[in-house]
Design a protein around this motif. Structure first.
Motif, mmCIF file in Angstrom:
data_model
loop_
_atom_site.group_PDB
_atom_site.id
_atom_site.type_symbol
_atom_site.label_atom_id
_atom_site.label_comp_id
_atom_site.label_asym_id
_atom_site.label_seq_id
_atom_site.Cartn_x
_atom_site.Cartn_y
_atom_site.Cartn_z
ATOM 1 N N LEU A 75 0.855 -1.184 0.000
ATOM 2 C CA LEU A 75 0.000 0.000 0.000
ATOM 3 C C LEU A 75 0.888 1.230 0.000
ATOM 4 O O LEU A 75 2.024 1.187 0.485
ATOM 5 C CB LEU A 75 -0.907 0.023 1.239
ATOM 6 N N THR A 76 0.386 2.343 -0.517
ATOM 7 C CA THR A 76 1.113 3.610 -0.437
ATOM 8 C C THR A 76 0.187 4.680 0.111
ATOM 9 O O THR A 76 -1.037 4.616 -0.061
ATOM 10 C CB THR A 76 1.647 4.041 -1.817
ATOM 11 N N ASN A 77 0.784 5.669 0.771
ATOM 12 C CA ASN A 77 -0.011 6.787 1.281
ATOM 13 C C ASN A 77 -0.120 7.875 0.204
ATOM 14 O O ASN A 77 0.436 7.725 -0.895
ATOM 15 C CB ASN A 77 0.581 7.307 2.596
ATOM 16 N N PRO A 78 -0.838 8.968 0.462
ATOM 17 C CA PRO A 78 -1.006 10.012 -0.563
ATOM 18 C C PRO A 78 0.310 10.583 -1.079
ATOM 19 O O PRO A 78 0.340 11.144 -2.185
ATOM 20 C CB PRO A 78 -1.825 11.077 0.177
ATOM 21 N N GLU A 79 1.381 10.455 -0.321
ATOM 22 C CA GLU A 79 2.674 10.960 -0.766
ATOM 23 C C GLU A 79 3.462 9.918 -1.552
ATOM 24 O O GLU A 79 4.584 10.192 -1.995
ATOM 25 C CB GLU A 79 3.486 11.424 0.445
ATOM 26 N N GLY A 80 2.916 8.727 -1.703
ATOM 27 C CA GLY A 80 3.587 7.684 -2.452
ATOM 28 C C GLY A 80 4.530 6.821 -1.626
ATOM 29 O O GLY A 80 5.235 5.971 -2.164
ATOM 30 N N THR A 81 4.549 7.009 -0.318
ATOM 31 C CA THR A 81 5.405 6.219 0.573
ATOM 32 C C THR A 81 4.744 4.878 0.881
ATOM 33 O O THR A 81 3.541 4.838 1.169
ATOM 34 C CB THR A 81 5.655 6.980 1.893
ATOM 35 N N PRO A 82 5.496 3.783 0.831
ATOM 36 C CA PRO A 82 4.908 2.486 1.199
ATOM 37 C C PRO A 82 4.404 2.503 2.638
ATOM 38 O O PRO A 82 5.114 2.952 3.545
ATOM 39 C CB PRO A 82 6.070 1.507 1.042
ATOM 40 N N VAL A 83 3.191 2.011 2.845
ATOM 41 C CA VAL A 83 2.611 2.018 4.196
ATOM 42 C C VAL A 83 1.852 0.731 4.509
ATOM 43 O O VAL A 83 1.066 0.694 5.456
ATOM 44 C CB VAL A 83 1.688 3.242 4.425
ATOM 45 N N GLY A 84 2.070 -0.332 3.737
ATOM 46 C CA GLY A 84 1.359 -1.572 4.000
ATOM 47 C C GLY A 84 1.613 -2.109 5.394
ATOM 48 O O GLY A 84 0.684 -2.488 6.118
ATOM 49 N N ALA A 85 2.899 -2.140 5.810
ATOM 50 C CA ALA A 85 3.238 -2.614 7.156
ATOM 51 C C ALA A 85 2.717 -1.656 8.216
ATOM 52 O O ALA A 85 2.301 -2.079 9.297
ATOM 53 C CB ALA A 85 4.749 -2.777 7.290
ATOM 54 N N VAL A 86 2.735 -0.361 7.908
ATOM 55 C CA VAL A 86 2.233 0.640 8.858
ATOM 56 C C VAL A 86 0.749 0.422 9.106
ATOM 57 O O VAL A 86 0.283 0.461 10.253
ATOM 58 C CB VAL A 86 2.478 2.070 8.327
ATOM 59 N N TYR A 87 0.007 0.186 8.014
ATOM 60 C CA TYR A 87 -1.431 -0.060 8.148
ATOM 61 C C TYR A 87 -1.683 -1.319 8.991
ATOM 62 O O TYR A 87 -2.495 -1.304 9.917
ATOM 63 C CB TYR A 87 -2.070 -0.220 6.769
ATOM 64 N N GLY A 88 -0.970 -2.396 8.662
ATOM 65 C CA GLY A 88 -1.146 -3.632 9.417
ATOM 66 C C GLY A 88 -0.764 -3.476 10.875
ATOM 67 O O GLY A 88 -1.469 -3.960 11.768
ATOM 68 N N TYR A 89 0.345 -2.797 11.128
ATOM 69 C CA TYR A 89 0.802 -2.570 12.502
ATOM 70 C C TYR A 89 -0.236 -1.748 13.268
ATOM 71 O O TYR A 89 -0.545 -2.041 14.425
ATOM 72 C CB TYR A 89 2.142 -1.843 12.477
ATOM 73 N N THR A 90 -0.787 -0.728 12.602
ATOM 74 C CA THR A 90 -1.779 0.134 13.257
ATOM 75 C C THR A 90 -3.019 -0.657 13.650
ATOM 76 O O THR A 90 -3.533 -0.514 14.767
ATOM 77 C CB THR A 90 -2.169 1.288 12.321
#
Length: 365
Positions: A75-90
Motif C-alpha cells: 500500500l502507499t499513502n497520498p505521498e507515495g510512501t509504502p505504508v502496508g506494514a504501517v497499516y497492518g501494525y496500526t
C-alpha cells in the motif's frame, strides 16, 4: 473484639494472648479511654483504601512489524510512501489496545522496538544473525512511520542503540517485578520465555501473551515446550542452537537431546562435564568437540536484564487514547477506513483477542 484481632492493621500492636483474654480487654479499654469517642470510631471504622495492583504490559513491537508486513499487500499513502506494514501494525496495535481496555488489564503499557540490526552480541560473535537478509527495500521507509503510529496511540515507544528489544523487555520486566508489579510480555518469542516467573510475596509475576494463539504463557506452558523451568531454557537453547539467529549450539544436538541432557544433569555446565564419562558415541564426541560453541551460545541467548532504562516505567501509565492524534495520523496516511471506524466508534477492524485463560493471580485480567 475478634474482628479487631483479625485485622492485620492492628495485629502488630495487640497482645499475643488472643481476643478473649483479660490482657486483650485491658489493652482495648486503655485505647478507647485515650481517645475521644469520635476519634475512636474514626480510627477503627474508617476502611483503608485498596491499592490497585500495577500491571505492566510490554509489547514486542518488532515482531508486530514483520507480521504486519508479511500479511498485507503493498500500500502507499497520498505521498507515495509504502505504508502496508504501517497499516497492518496500526490495526494490530489498535486491536490490542481495544481488547486490553475491554479486559481492564494493564495499568501501564509500552511498545519495545529494535533500534538497529546491530547489538552488543555482534561484538561478541560477528556471525550473530549474519544469515538474515536485509530488511525489504519497501519496509525500510516504514520504520519511522511505525514509531509515529505508536505515538499516535499515546503509547511510549522504547528503543536503544546497541541493545535488542528482548534485552529492554527483560530489563523492564525485572525492574517492574522488583517493585511487585505484575508483568505481561506480549510476544511468543521463545527467548523471552526465560523471563516467565510466578512471583512471590515481594516480587510480581511475569507471564506472556501470544495474541496469535490467544494464549497465556506461564511456567506450565514453558515446561511443556522445553521440558525445563524458565531459568533453564537458556541452557537448552545453548545446546540446540538457533538457526534463525545463527547461534551455533552443538552440531547434531536437537531439542529433544538438549532437553534430555539438561533434565538429567541440571544445567549446561554439568551436561558438558558429563561427556567425559559417557560411553563412546557421536553425542560424546560432539559435546567434547563443540563445548566452546555451547558456552558461547549460552552467552548469546542470555538476556541482558540490567540495562539502563531510558524511560521510567512510571511514564508508561495508561490514561486512555486521545482521539485527535490518532485521527491526524490516520488522515495523513490515507487510512480512511480506519478513520471512519474511529469517527463512528465501531472499533478496530480485526477480530478480538480473547485474553483468557489468564492466570487467576494476574491482576486485572
Amino acid at each position: 473484639m475478634a474482628a479487631l484481632w483479625q485485622c492485620k492493621r492492628f495485629r502488630h500492636i495487640l497482645p499475643s494472648s488472643g481476643p478473649n483474654s483479660p490482657h486483650f480487654r485491658h489493652f482495648l479499654g486503655h485505647i478507647f479511654h485515650s481517645l475521644s469517642p469520635p476519634q475512636a470510631c474514626d480510627s477503627l471504622l474508617t476502611p483503608l483504601p485498596m491499592a490497585q495492583q500495577q500491571h505492566l504490559y510490554l509489547v514486542d513491537g518488532s515482531a508486530y512489524i514483520f507480521r504486519a508486513y508479511h500479511r498485507l499487500p503493498p500500500l502507499t499513502n497520498p505521498e507515495g510512501t509504502p505504508v502496508g506494514a504501517v497499516y497492518g501494525y496500526t490495526t494490530m496495535l489498535w486491536k490490542l489496545a481495544e481488547d486490553l481496555d475491554a479486559a481492564d488489564g494493564p495499568t501501564h503499557l509500552a511498545v519495545i522496538l529494535d533500534a538497529s540490526s546491530h547489538s552488543f552480541r555482534n561484538d561478541i560473535y560477528p556471525e550473530y544473525k549474519a544469515n538474515r537478509p536485509p530488511a525489504p527495500e519497501d519496509l525500510v521507509p516504514q520504520f519511522p512511520l511505525i514509531r509515529d503510529a505508536t505515538r499516535a496511540f499515546s503509547l511510549e515507544c522504547i528503543e536503544e542503540l546497541g541493545l535488542e528489544a528482548d534485552d529492554l523487555i527483560a530489563s523492564y520486566a525485572r525492574a517492574a517485578a522488583a517493585r511487585n508489579w505484575d508483568v505481561t510480555i506480549v510476544s511468543s518469542d521463545k527467548d523471552l520465555m526465560q523471563l516467565v516467573d510466578e512471583g512471590s510475596d515481594t516480587s510480581g509475576r511475569i507471564d506472556m501473551l501470544d495474541t496469535m494463539k490467544n494464549q497465556r504463557i506461564s511456567i506450565p506452558e514453558v515446561e511443556d515446550k522445553f521440558g525445563v523451568a524458565p531459568e533453564l531454557v537458556g541452557d537448552v537453547l545453548a545446546l540446540m542452537g538457533d538457526t534463525a539467529d545463527n547461534i551455533p549450539g552443538i552440531y547434531g544436538v536437537g531439542p529433544k537431546t538438549a532437553t534430555k541432557l539438561i533434565q538429567e544433569h541440571g544445567n549446561l555446565t554439568a551436561a558438558l562435564d558429563s561427556a567425559v564419562d559417557m560411553k563412546k558415541s557421536k553425542l560424546k564426541e560432539r559435546l567434547l568437540e563443540h563445548r566452546d560453541d555451547a558456552e558461547l551460545s549460552r552467552i548469546l541467548v542470555t538476556l541482558k536484564e540490567d540495562c539502563e532504562l531510558p524511560v521510567s516505567i512510571d511514564e508508561f501509565k495508561l490514561d486512555g487514547v486521545p482521539k485527535e492524534p490518532l485521527a491526524a495520523f490516520l488522515q495523513k496516511h490515507g487510512f480512511t477506513s480506519l478513520l471512519r471506524r474511529l469517527d463512528s466508534g465501531t472499533g478496530s477492524p480485526e477480530r478480538t483477542t480473547n485474553l483468557d485463560p489468564a492466570k487467576p493471580t494476574t491482576a486485572g485480567v
